[in-house]
Design an enzyme around this catalytic site. Structure first.
Site, PDB file in Angstrom:
ATOM      1  N   SER A   1      -2.927  -7.873   2.906  1.00 43.76           N
ATOM      2  CA  SER A   1      -3.272  -7.705   4.327  1.00 43.76           C
ATOM      3  C   SER A   1      -3.690  -9.046   4.938  1.00 43.76           C
ATOM      4  CB  SER A   1      -4.397  -6.689   4.487  1.00 43.76           C
ATOM      5  OG  SER A   1      -3.989  -5.428   4.030  1.00 43.76           O
TER       6      SER A   1
ATOM      7  N   ARG B   1      -1.893  -6.405  -8.386  1.00 44.82           N
ATOM      8  CA  ARG B   1      -0.772  -7.318  -8.108  1.00 44.82           C
ATOM      9  C   ARG B   1      -0.720  -8.471  -9.089  1.00 44.82           C
ATOM     10  NH1 ARG B   1      -3.029  -7.670  -2.129  1.00 44.82           N
ATOM     11  NH2 ARG B   1      -4.838  -7.313  -3.433  1.00 44.82           N
TER      12      ARG B   1
ATOM     13  N   HIS C   1       0.848  -1.204   0.000  1.00 38.93           N
ATOM     14  CA  HIS C   1       0.000   0.000   0.000  1.00 38.93           C
ATOM     15  C   HIS C   1       0.882   1.252   0.000  1.00 38.93           C
ATOM     16  CE1 HIS C   1      -3.129  -2.642   2.259  1.00 38.93           C
ATOM     17  NE2 HIS C   1      -3.544  -2.498   1.021  1.00 38.93           N
TER      18      HIS C   1
ATOM     19  N   LYS D   1     -17.779  -6.511   8.482  1.00 34.58           N
ATOM     20  CA  LYS D   1     -16.506  -7.238   8.430  1.00 34.58           C
ATOM     21  C   LYS D   1     -15.791  -7.132   9.780  1.00 34.58           C
ATOM     22  CE  LYS D   1     -13.027  -7.526   4.790  1.00 34.58           C
ATOM     23  NZ  LYS D   1     -12.504  -6.802   3.619  1.00 34.58           N
TER      24      LYS D   1
HETATM   25  P1  ADP Z   1      -9.494  -4.343  -0.183  1.00 33.40           P
HETATM   26  O1  ADP Z   1      -9.572  -4.880   1.204  1.00 33.40           O
HETATM   27  O2  ADP Z   1     -10.635  -3.477  -0.631  1.00 33.40           O
HETATM   28  O3  ADP Z   1      -9.009  -5.358  -1.214  1.00 33.40           O
HETATM   29  P2  ADP Z   1      -6.875  -3.421   0.195  1.00 33.40           P
HETATM   30  O4  ADP Z   1      -6.613  -2.523   1.328  1.00 33.40           O
HETATM   31  O5  ADP Z   1      -6.392  -4.809   0.296  1.00 33.40           O
HETATM   32  O6  ADP Z   1      -8.381  -3.277  -0.136  1.00 33.40           O
HETATM   33  O7  ADP Z   1      -6.253  -2.779  -1.117  1.00 33.40           O
HETATM   34  C1  ADP Z   1      -6.544  -1.485  -1.576  1.00 33.40           C
HETATM   35  C2  ADP Z   1      -5.910  -1.312  -2.924  1.00 33.40           C
HETATM   36  O8  ADP Z   1      -4.510  -1.564  -2.823  1.00 33.40           O
HETATM   37  C3  ADP Z   1      -6.403  -2.280  -4.001  1.00 33.40           C
HETATM   38  O9  ADP Z   1      -6.379  -1.591  -5.242  1.00 33.40           O
HETATM   39  C4  ADP Z   1      -5.360  -3.375  -3.998  1.00 33.40           C
HETATM   40  O10 ADP Z   1      -5.270  -4.029  -5.241  1.00 33.40           O
HETATM   41  C5  ADP Z   1      -4.113  -2.552  -3.733  1.00 33.40           C
HETATM   42  N1  ADP Z   1      -3.045  -3.343  -3.129  1.00 33.40           N
HETATM   43  C6  ADP Z   1      -3.136  -4.144  -2.049  1.00 33.40           C
HETATM   44  N2  ADP Z   1      -1.944  -4.712  -1.780  1.00 33.40           N
HETATM   45  C7  ADP Z   1      -1.074  -4.275  -2.730  1.00 33.40           C
HETATM   46  C8  ADP Z   1       0.316  -4.533  -3.027  1.00 33.40           C
HETATM   47  N3  ADP Z   1       1.033  -5.385  -2.314  1.00 33.40           N
HETATM   48  N4  ADP Z   1       0.865  -3.885  -4.079  1.00 33.40           N
HETATM   49  C9  ADP Z   1       0.108  -3.054  -4.836  1.00 33.40           C
HETATM   50  N5  ADP Z   1      -1.198  -2.781  -4.635  1.00 33.40           N
HETATM   51  C10 ADP Z   1      -1.788  -3.387  -3.596  1.00 33.40           C
END
Ligand code: ADP
Length: 176
Positions: free
Chosen positions: A133, A95, A22, A46
Site C-alpha cells: 500500500s 511477501r 490483498h 496514523k
Molecule cells: P499493515 O498496514 O498492518 O501492514 P496491510 O494492509 O499492509 O497491513 O497488510 C495486511 C496483510 O496483508 C499483512 O499480512 C500483509 O503481509 C499482507 N499483504 C500486504 N500486501 C500483500 C501482498 N502484496 N501479497 C500478499 N500479502 C500481502
C-alpha cells in the site's frame, strides 16, 4: 481443493488502499475458510489516505463476487476482533523474508494473548509479492500521465479512480 473448509478466519490490516496483493490473499482465503472477515484496523494516530468506512466500501466492492467474505472495521487488538467474529484463525500474507520476521513476532504475541487462535500464513503470489500500500500511495501521488494509468497493475479497477481522485485532492465525493 475439495469442498471441506476450515473454520472461520479474519484477515486484518490497514488496506490503505486495498491492493491486488490483498485481493489475492482474500480470494485464496475464501477458498480455504468457511467464512473470512476482512478487518480494517482503525488507527487514530496514523494519517490515512482513506477513512476506515471508505476502505470498507472499497474492499466490499472488490470482493462482491465472494459470498463468504465479510468486511468490517475495528478498533483495538486483532485477537479481540477475531473473538468478536467467532473466528479461530488469523490469516496473514507474507511477501518477503523481512515480512516473516515481523509476522513471527506478531504471531507469537497473539498466541500468548489468545492461545486458542492460530495464525495461518499464505505466501504472496509471485505476481503480487512486490506490491504494498505504501508503494501505491507513492505512485498515485507522484505518478503522472501514463504512470498513473498503470495503477491498475497494482490495485483492483474499482480502487484506481477513488485513489487518483483522493491524491489529486478532489476525492471527497468519489466514494459513496
Ligand atoms: P499493515 O498496514 O498492518 O501492514 P496491510 O494492509 O499492509 O497491513 O497488510 C495486511 C496483510 O496483508 C499483512 O499480512 C500483509 O503481509 C499482507 N499483504 C500486504 N500486501 C500483500 C501482498 N502484496 N501479497 C500478499 N500479502 C500481502
Amino acid at each position: 481443493m475439495g469442498s471441506q473448509k476450515f473454520s472461520d478466519a479474519v484477515y486484518v490490516g490497514s488496506f490503505d488502499p486495498p491492493t491486488l496483493g490483498h485481493l489475492d490473499i482474500i480470494r485464496r482465503g475464501a477458498q480455504l475458510f468457511q467464512k473470512l472477515t476482512v478487518g480494517i484496523g482503525v488507527n487514530p494516530d496514523k494519517q490515512a489516505l482513506f477513512t476506515p468506512e471508505e476502505r470498507v466500501k472499497l474492499v466490499k466492492e472488490m470482493t462482491a463476487d465472494l459470498p463468504n467474505v465479510a468486511v468490517e472495521c475495528f478498533e483495538g487488538l486483532s485477537v479481540n476482533f477475531a473473538e468478536s467474529c467467532g473466528a479461530s484463525v488469523l490469516l496473514r500474507g507474507v511477501r518477503t523474508v523481512s515480512d516473516i520476521e515481523l509476522e513471527f513476532t506478531m504471531a507469537l504475541t497473539n498466541r500468548t494473548l489468545a492461545p486458542d487462535q492460530e495464525t495461518v500464513f499464505l505466501m504472496a503470489s509471485e505476481k503480487y509479492s512486490h506490491i504494498s500500500s505504501t508503494l501505491i500511495r507513492q505512485i498515485a501521488r507522484m505518478g503522472q500521465g501514463s504512470t498513473a494509468a498503470k495503477l491498475d497493475k497494482f490495485v483492483p479497477t474499482c480502487v484506481t479512480g477513488p485513489l487518483l481522485d483522493r491524491v489529486r485532492g478532489d476525492g471527497s465525493s468519489s466514494i459513496g
